[in-house]
Design a protein around this motif. Structure first.
Motif: not given
Length: 263
Positions: A180, A85, A137, A188-189, A262-263, A215
């Motif tokens: 994912t 990310t 996250r 998100h990855q 930014i996801r 992440d």
């Protein structure tokens, strides 16, 4: 009280403002009266150099303080713990009002606006060292039972769905597994590093606290570690929203990352 750049801005705003105000109320009228008695035009009255600097810098510093404290604050990503990310060298904007307005330095919430949601990428102050900012996250909300077993994440007894994508072909970590993750309503990855021992975990998130993970799951010092642990609500800084630059030599800049959400 946190002694960081916000403290410097607040101190500079107060100092320049007080100097300007004292001069305007106490000393400027005397200068004007003395100049008038001598027949000197008001335009020719010279301010003391300190007052001139204070009057010039006060509005600029105040504007920077307001924007940085209540609207958006820039941060630089210093590690690869949030890959794919965020990359080492990304410069990002953090929305400071997503979870309420807080006073600078004191970090006390004065206006409640929104609540953190599972899957948000958030900057927070490290509980054991509030002068240090982390970005991770949000995985566990207050009251959640969080379990990590190898590459599997469980929240309140339900396994978080992960779809394996293949070999990661981005910047760094050649051979990493790209996947994912479907975390709540967010997709998100994440990365898994072959040969790295997973950090298992099993705890319930206390009230008023949050559980965070990077992440880059096998290369992130996050809430699974004692050094970070659960993060209290008062330590939240804001929601990471957009990349505005990437600069990490020798590959800098990475042009196609500029402006990415930014996801």
């Amino acid at each position: 009280m946190i002694f960081d750049f916000s403290f410097i801005l607040v101190a500079a705003t107060l100092l320049t403002g007080v100097i300007w105000a004292i001069d305007s109320l106490a000393f400027k009228p005397k200068r004007v009266a003395a100049a008038s008695a001598k027949g000197i035009a008001l335009d020719n009255i010279r301010e003391p150099l300190l007052v001139e600097y204070a009057r010039s810098f006060f509005p600029v510093i105040l504007i920077v303080l307001v924007i940085r404290s209540f609207l958006f604050e820039p941060f630089r990503i210093p590690s690869d713990s949030m890959m794919p990310t965020l990359l080492d060298g990304d410069f990002i904007f953090v929305n400071k009002f997503s979870y309420g307005l807080r006073l600078p330095v004191l970090n006390a919430k004065v206006v409640a606006i929104g609540e953190p949601e599972r899957g948000d990428v958030i900057v927070f102050r490290l509980p054991k060292d509030p002068a240090t900012n982390y970005i991770k996250r949000l995985v566990g909300l207050p009251g959640d039972h969080v379990v990590v077993r190898g590459q599997n994440l469980y929240i309140n007894g339900e396994r978080v769905k992960v779809d394996m994508v293949g070999i990661y072909e981005g910047h760094g970590h050649d051979g990493a597994q790209l996947a994912t993750e479907h975390l709540g309503s967010r997709d998100h990855q994440v990365l898994y590093l072959p040969g790295r021992e997973a950090r298992d975990y099993d705890e319930i998130v206390p009230a008023g606290h949050y559980f965070f993970m990077g992440d880059n799951r096998d290369n992130s010092r996050d809430s699974r570690f004692f050094e970070v642990g659960f993060v209290p609500e008062r330590n939240l800084v804001g929601k990471a929203v957009r990349i505005w630059l990437n600069w990490d030599l020798p590959s800098a800049p990475i042009w196609d990352r500029i402006g990415d959400p930014i996801r």
